[in-house]
Design an enzyme around this catalytic site. Structure first.
Site, PDB file in Angstrom:
ATOM      1  N   HIS A  27      -9.385  -4.199  -2.483  1.00 24.90           N
ATOM      2  CA  HIS A  27      -8.279  -3.232  -2.423  1.00 24.90           C
ATOM      3  C   HIS A  27      -6.939  -3.957  -2.301  1.00 24.90           C
ATOM      4  O   HIS A  27      -6.776  -4.830  -1.444  1.00 24.90           O
ATOM      5  CB  HIS A  27      -8.525  -2.340  -1.200  1.00 24.90           C
ATOM      6  N   GLU A  29      -8.299  -4.276  -7.192  1.00 24.29           N
ATOM      7  CA  GLU A  29      -7.529  -3.050  -7.432  1.00 24.29           C
ATOM      8  C   GLU A  29      -6.114  -3.336  -6.975  1.00 24.29           C
ATOM      9  O   GLU A  29      -5.904  -4.085  -6.011  1.00 24.29           O
ATOM     10  CB  GLU A  29      -8.117  -1.891  -6.598  1.00 24.29           C
ATOM     11  N   ASP A  82      -1.687  -1.654  -7.312  1.00 21.27           N
ATOM     12  CA  ASP A  82      -0.820  -0.520  -7.627  1.00 21.27           C
ATOM     13  C   ASP A  82       0.345  -0.971  -8.507  1.00 21.27           C
ATOM     14  O   ASP A  82       1.057  -1.916  -8.147  1.00 21.27           O
ATOM     15  CB  ASP A  82      -0.276   0.082  -6.329  1.00 21.27           C
ATOM     16  N   HIS A 120       2.919  -0.681  -3.641  1.00 22.48           N
ATOM     17  CA  HIS A 120       2.216   0.548  -3.292  1.00 22.48           C
ATOM     18  C   HIS A 120       3.175   1.716  -3.056  1.00 22.48           C
ATOM     19  O   HIS A 120       3.045   2.784  -3.648  1.00 22.48           O
ATOM     20  CB  HIS A 120       1.354   0.324  -2.043  1.00 22.48           C
ATOM     21  N   GLU A 176      -4.229   0.634 -10.722  1.00 20.73           N
ATOM     22  CA  GLU A 176      -3.865   1.991 -10.306  1.00 20.73           C
ATOM     23  C   GLU A 176      -2.416   2.238 -10.697  1.00 20.73           C
ATOM     24  O   GLU A 176      -1.502   1.562 -10.219  1.00 20.73           O
ATOM     25  CB  GLU A 176      -4.048   2.202  -8.792  1.00 20.73           C
TER      26      GLU A 176
HETATM   27  O1  G3P Z   1      -7.355   3.069  -6.039  1.00 23.16           O
HETATM   28  C1  G3P Z   1      -7.938   3.271  -4.791  1.00 23.16           C
HETATM   29  C2  G3P Z   1      -6.914   3.272  -3.679  1.00 23.16           C
HETATM   30  O2  G3P Z   1      -6.074   2.181  -3.834  1.00 23.16           O
HETATM   31  C3  G3P Z   1      -6.101   4.529  -3.620  1.00 23.16           C
HETATM   32  O3  G3P Z   1      -5.304   4.619  -2.504  1.00 23.16           O
HETATM   33  O4  G3P Z   1      -3.108   4.584  -1.390  1.00 23.16           O
HETATM   34  O5  G3P Z   1      -4.528   2.551  -1.348  1.00 23.16           O
HETATM   35  O6  G3P Z   1      -3.421   3.240  -3.459  1.00 23.16           O
HETATM   36  P1  G3P Z   1      -4.039   3.702  -2.169  1.00 23.16           P
HETATM   37 MG    MG Z   2      -4.225   1.761  -4.874  1.00 18.91          MG
END
Ligand code: G3P
Ligand code: MG
Length: 254
Positions: free
Chosen positions: A21, A48, A50, A63, A123
């Site tokens: 993450h 993953e 953002d 993020h 993402e």
């Molecule tokens: O993509 C999974 C997760 O990253 C979604 O939540 O807020 O951590 O971007 P967040």
């Molecule tokens: Mg995310």
């Protein structure tokens, strides 16, 4: 090796079970290149992160909508040019050891992914009001930047994901949900999604089975308890997205 792992690395789904993450989870400042070192140390082969746009449409990693929490800048990211964003410190907030870490561009992340053979879940996280343009520009950039293995695109924003799919239909898409809406199946079908990405708190053995029966792959986020990761893997969840690279390894999910 469990059946799920064999399946996860098949030709139509070339992604491993474990996903780090925000690149480095809790071991590095989120959404920075420093996270790659943590991935490599703990054997993670997928990340993953953002992605959003600067005011002059550079795709970069962050993020939040604003800069306050994870950089030494202030205010909405969308009101800054890439030149302004590139000078910010994105590491010191996390630990002084990471001082001078920068906000990375999508291109820098792609280069590291290709070099280290690490797969990517991008993402798409648009700043307010920029959903369609962010989806389109992220997808177009991703198509050109990744060569070895297609990145998996995802978003909480229907409009962003639709724009990404329309721009580059060949890239796999996953719709992101927090609480599952009643019409999740209609939404993922409308976007021709390959996967559904859900807050693990809202997953049950029954709804995971329904997703898998609908032909979807399932990603659960953000799973930081090894026992819960094991349970989700047993239910057939394809990808476990976690901050705890140090606690959740292949032995837990296979
Ligand atoms: O993509 C999974 C997760 O990253 C979604 O939540 O807020 O951590 O971007 P967040
Ligand atoms: Mg995310």
């Amino acid at each position: 090796m469990g059946n799920g792992i064999d399946q996860a690395l098949s030709a139509d789904w070339p992604y491993p079970r474990l996903v780090a993450h925000r690149i480095g989870g809790r071991l590095a400042p989120e959404n920075t290149l420093a996270g790659f070192d943590a991935c490599i140390r703990f054997g993670y082969r997928m990340i993953e992160f953002d992605a959003k746009l600067s005011s002059d449409n550079q795709v970069f990693l962050l993020h939040d909508d604003n800069l306050n929490r994870t950089t030494n800048g202030r205010g909405p990211a969308a009101q800054h040019t890439w030149q302004q964003l590139a000078s910010l410190d994105a590491g010191a907030w996390f630990d002084v050891r990471f001082k001078d870490e920068r906000l990375p561009t999508l291109a820098q992340v792609a280069a590291r992914c290709e070099r280290e053979a690490i797969a990517a879940n991008i993402e798409i996280k648009p700043c307010p009001g920029r959903d369609e343009i962010t989806g389109r520009l992220v997808a177009l950039a991703a198509k050109d930047l990744w060569r070895a293995r297609k990145p998996l695109l995802s978003s909480f924003s229907f409009d962003a994901l639709k724009a990404a799919r329309d721009a580059v239909p060949s890239l796999p898409c996953g719709m992101l949900f927090d609480a599952l809406p009643r019409d999740w199946l209609r939404i993922v079908r409308e976007l021709a999604c390959a996967s559904l990405h859900a807050n693990h708190r809202h997953l049950t053995q029954q709804n995971v089975r329904a997703m898998r029966d609908a032909g979807l792959r399932v990603l659960a986020y953000t799973v930081n308890d090894p026992a819960r990761a094991r349970e989700l893997a047993k239910w057939g969840v394809d990808m476990i997205c976690t901050d705890r690279l140090d606690m959740i390894g292949e032995d837990v999910v296979s």
